[in-house]
Design a protein around this motif. Structure first.
Motif, PDB file in Angstrom:
ATOM      1  N   TYR A 113      17.199 -33.872  -9.679  1.00 21.92           N
ATOM      2  CA  TYR A 113      18.148 -32.787  -9.450  1.00 21.92           C
ATOM      3  C   TYR A 113      17.434 -31.436  -9.365  1.00 21.92           C
ATOM      4  CZ  TYR A 113      22.585 -30.253  -9.872  1.00 21.92           C
ATOM      5  OH  TYR A 113      23.673 -29.447  -9.644  1.00 21.92           O
TER       6      TYR A 113
ATOM      7  N   HIS B  95      32.664 -30.405 -11.196  1.00 20.03           N
ATOM      8  CA  HIS B  95      32.195 -30.864  -9.882  1.00 20.03           C
ATOM      9  C   HIS B  95      33.248 -30.676  -8.807  1.00 20.03           C
ATOM     10  CE1 HIS B  95      34.287 -34.943  -9.536  1.00 20.03           C
ATOM     11  NE2 HIS B  95      34.696 -34.465 -10.694  1.00 20.03           N
TER      12      HIS B  95
ATOM     13  N   PRO C  60      27.552 -29.206  -9.154  1.00 20.24           N
ATOM     14  CA  PRO C  60      26.702 -29.775  -8.102  1.00 20.24           C
ATOM     15  C   PRO C  60      27.060 -29.303  -6.703  1.00 20.24           C
ATOM     16  CG  PRO C  60      28.176 -31.435  -9.019  1.00 20.24           C
ATOM     17  CD  PRO C  60      28.280 -30.240  -9.904  1.00 20.24           C
TER      18      PRO C  60
ATOM     19  N   ILE D 143      26.916 -34.804 -13.663  1.00 17.87           N
ATOM     20  CA  ILE D 143      26.252 -33.531 -13.929  1.00 17.87           C
ATOM     21  C   ILE D 143      26.041 -33.345 -15.433  1.00 17.87           C
ATOM     22  CG2 ILE D 143      28.326 -32.064 -14.022  1.00 17.87           C
ATOM     23  CD1 ILE D 143      24.914 -31.247 -12.370  1.00 17.87           C
TER      24      ILE D 143
END
Length: 547
Positions: free
Chosen positions: A42, A152, A168, A184
Motif C-alpha cells: 500500500y 472506504h 483508499p 484499510i
C-alpha cells in the motif's frame, strides 16, 4: 445473443469455444482483464499521520474510542482493533457501534458527545464510516480531541471531515482504491505493528477477519482484493482462534471452505445481529471467548431475518405494480429497516431496475438502495442530496434517510436522474448476464471443477465463470420445501461423460419442462462432497428450452 427465461440477454465474454480444457483459464482471465498481484504494498499513502497520532496515544496512555459501522465490514474492523490492542497490552479503549434503528448509518453528534464527555475519549478512530462526518469532526476539534477517519466509501467533497483521513479512494493506484473498511484497517494495523511485538497467530486472525469482510462487503475483487480475500480464506482455515473456530463449527463449514461459505453462511449470521438487534452483540461474541451462546443467538437471529425478509419481498413485489413502467422502484412501508437492503437486491433481480426500499415511521423514511449494473445509486442520491437527511454508500448499494414530507420530491428527482442515465445508455434497461464461453459436453468432469476451484475466490469484478451448456433433457425433478412440501428447487438431467449429469436451479421452480426437448442452460461449475464422495456440480442461472 441468447434470450433466456430470466435474462433478456446472455452476453458472451468470448467468442472462442475451447478445444481443450487447458484453454479455459486463459479465456476466463483475459475476458476479465484480471491482473494477479504477487505482493501487496500500500505504501505510505495517508498512513503516516494516522500512525503517528495513534502511536502517540498508545505511548501516552490516552483514551481511544473505536467507532464502527454495524455490518460485517465495520464490526470485523472493530474486532481487529480490539484483538490488536489486547495483543500489545493496551487496555485504555472503548468501542462504540451505533444502533441501526435509533441512530442510523454513520456518525452522529450525540455519540461523539457521549464518547468525549462521558467516556473521556481523547482520540476517536472510525471504521467503515465517517467520510461525510464534517459536523462531528468539527465538534471533536472544538473539544481538542483527535479524530481519525478510516473509511472506504465515496468521498463527497462538501461533506469531507477536517481531520486525519485514511481512505483508499485517495490512493494513486486504482487497484488499492477498492479496499473495504477492514482492508484499510488491516493495512494500518500492519503499519502500527512494525515497531511492536505481535505474535504471528494474531496476524493470522486479523487476516481472517479482513478476508471475511472483503468477501462480505462485495468490494471489487481486483488483483489486490482477490489476493487479500484468498489469503484471508487460508488464514480462516489455519486460525486456532476459539471464536473463529466456534463460528465455523456453527455454520457447518470445514477446511475446504470458500467464498461461498463466507458470503452465504458466516457473513449472513454476523450481519443478522445488526439487522435484527444491536450489532454490539457481535463485538461481545468476538471478544468474549465464552462465545457459544452468542454464536447460537446469531444463528437464531439469522433465521428470524430470513422470515422477515421473505415477507418484505412479497409485499414489495405486490407494491411494485404501482410503479410499472417507471425507471426506478421507490417503495416504502412498515418494513424492518435492517432487512430492506437484502429485499431491495431481490427486487433488482426480478424487475431489473434501480431500487430504493425504506421503512416509513413517525414521519421518517429510512432504508437502502440497490443498483443494476452500470447505474450508480450513490450518485443518483447526490442529485437529491439536499432533500435527504443522510445518505452514502457505493455505486451498487447505499443507505439513506429523509423526512416523509420530501418523499414525492425525492422520487421525482431520482426518476429524472435515472431517465437521464437511461437516455444515454438504453442498453441498461435490458436484463443481461455474462457468460465466458460455450462448454463442450466432454468437459463435464471433476477435473473441470478442480480447475475452476483453483481460481477462487470469485466475486464482484472477478465473477464466477459461467458457461452455456447445450443438451437434451433426459428427465427432471423438483425438490420440495421440508415444511410446506411446496416445490422449491428444480433439477434437470442431461447426458454427461459418465451417465446423467444434474443441473440444479436452486430456489427456482422451472415449469413447462418436457423430457426429450433440447435446452441451453447457463451454468456455473463447482465440486460437491457427499458421504465421502466428490462429484461435479452444475448450478443453473438461466435456461432456454427449445420447443
Amino acid at each position: 445473443m441468447i434470450s433466456g427465461s430470466k435474462y433478456s440477454i446472455w452476453q458472451p465474454r468470448s467468442s472462442v469455444t475451447p478445444r481443450a480444457m487447458a484453454e479455459l483459464p486463459d479465456i476466463i482471465l483475459r475476458s476479465r482483464n484480471f491482473r494477479p498481484i504477487d505482493k501487496l504494498d500500500y505504501g505510505d499513502h495517508g498512513l503516516i499521520a494516522a500512525q503517528d497520532a495513534i502511536k502517540k496515544a498508545i505511548q501516552s496512555g490516552q483514551r481511544i474510542a473505536l467507532y464502527a459501522d454495524y455490518d460485517v465490514d465495520g464490526t470485523m474492523s472493530c474486532v481487529s482493533w480490539i484483538w490488536f490492542f489486547r495483543a500489545i497490552g493496551f487496555e485504555n479503549f472503548i468501542h462504540y457501534i451505533p444502533c441501526r434503528f435509533k441512530e442510523g448509518y454513520g456518525l452522529n453528534l450525540d455519540a461523539m458527545k457521549y464518547l468525549i464527555d462521558e467516556q473521556k475519549a481523547e482520540l476517536i478512530i472510525t471504521m467503515d464510516t465517517g467520510i461525510t462526518a464534517n459536523a462531528e469532526a468539527e465538534y471533536c476539534k472544538q473539544r481538542g480531541v483527535t479524530f481519525i477517519c478510516t473509511d472506504h466509501h465515496k468521498i463527497q467533497p462538501d461533506k469531507m471531515p477536517d481531520c486525519i483521513i485514511l481512505n483508499p479512494k485517495q490512493h494513486p493506484n486504482s487497484e488499492y482504491q477498492e479496499l473495504c473498511g477492514c482492508g484499510i484497517t488491516f493495512v494500518l494495523l500492519r503499519r502500527l505493528g512494525q515497531d511492536l511485538t505481535v505474535a504471528p497467530d494474531v496476524w493470522t486472525d486479523l487476516l481472517a477477519l479482513c478476508g471475511m469482510a472483503t468477501i462480505c462487503d462485495m468490494v471489487t475483487l481486483n488483483g489486490v482484493n482477490h489476493r487479500l480475500a484468498r489469503m484471508g480464506l487460508q488464514a480462516l482455515v489455519k486460525s486456532q482462534n476459539p471464536v473463529l473456530m466456534a463460528l465455523k463449527k456453527a455454520c457447518a463449514v470445514d477446511d475446504d471452505l470458500n467464498e461461498i461459505d463466507v458470503g452465504f453462511r458466516l457473513g449472513p449470521r454476523i450481519n443478522a445481529v445488526g439487522r435484527m438487534e444491536h450489532a454490539d452483540l457481535i463485538i461481545k461474541a468476538f471478544v468474549d471467548y465464552e462465545c457459544e451462546p452468542l454464536i447460537h443467538q446469531m444463528g437464531h437471529l439469522n433465521e428470524q431475518r430470513k422470515t422477515v425478509q421473505k415477507a418484505i419481498v412479497d409485499e414489495a413485489i405486490a407494491a411494485a405494480d404501482s410503479q410499472e413502467g417507471e425507471p426506478i422502484l421507490f417503495l416504502g412501508g412498515d418494513w424492518h429497516p435492517g432487512v430492506v437492503g437484502i429485499a431491495a437486491s431481490r427486487l433488482v433481480e426480478k424487475f431489473w431496475r434501480p431500487t430504493w426500499l425504506f421503512q416509513i415511521k413517525d414521519g421518517v423514511c429510512k432504508g437502502s438502495a440497490r443498483a443494476i449494473p452500470g447505474f450508480d445509486v450513490t450518485e443518483a442520491m447526490q442529485s437529491v442530496g439536499h432533500l435527504m437527511t443522510k445518505f452514502g454508500g457505493h455505486s451498487a448499494a447505499g443507505g439513506f434517510s429523509f423526512l416523509e414530507e420530501n418523499l414525492e420530491q425525492i422520487y421525482l428527482g431520482l426518476s429524472e436522474y435515472a431517465l437521464d442515465v437511461f437516455s444515454t445508455r438504453e442498453d441498461l434497461w435490458e436484463s443481461k448476464i455474462k457468460f465466458d464461453c460455450r462448454l463442450p459436453a466432454e468437459f463435464l468432469t471433476l477435473d473441470l471443477a478442480n480447475m475452476i476451484d483453483q481460481m477462487r475466490p470469485f466475486g464482484l469484478g472477478f465473477d464466477e465463470p459461467r458457461f452455456v451448456l447445450r443438451g437434451k433433457i433426459e428427465k427432471f425433478d423438483y425438490y420440495r420445501d421440508k415444511q410446506t412440501q411446496e416445490k422449491r428447487h428444480t433439477a434437470i438431467f442431461i447426458k454427461g461423460m459418465s451417465g446423467l449429469q444434474k443441473v440444479m436451479f436452486f430456489n427456482e421452480v422451472v415449469e413447462g419442462l418436457e423430457a426429450g426437448r433440447t435446452m441451453e442452460a447457463l451454468v456455473s461449475v463447482t465440486s460437491n462432497q457427499f458421504q465421502g464422495t466428490t462429484s461435479l456440480s452444475l448450478i443453473g442461472s438461466d435456461l432456454k428450452v427449445y420447443h
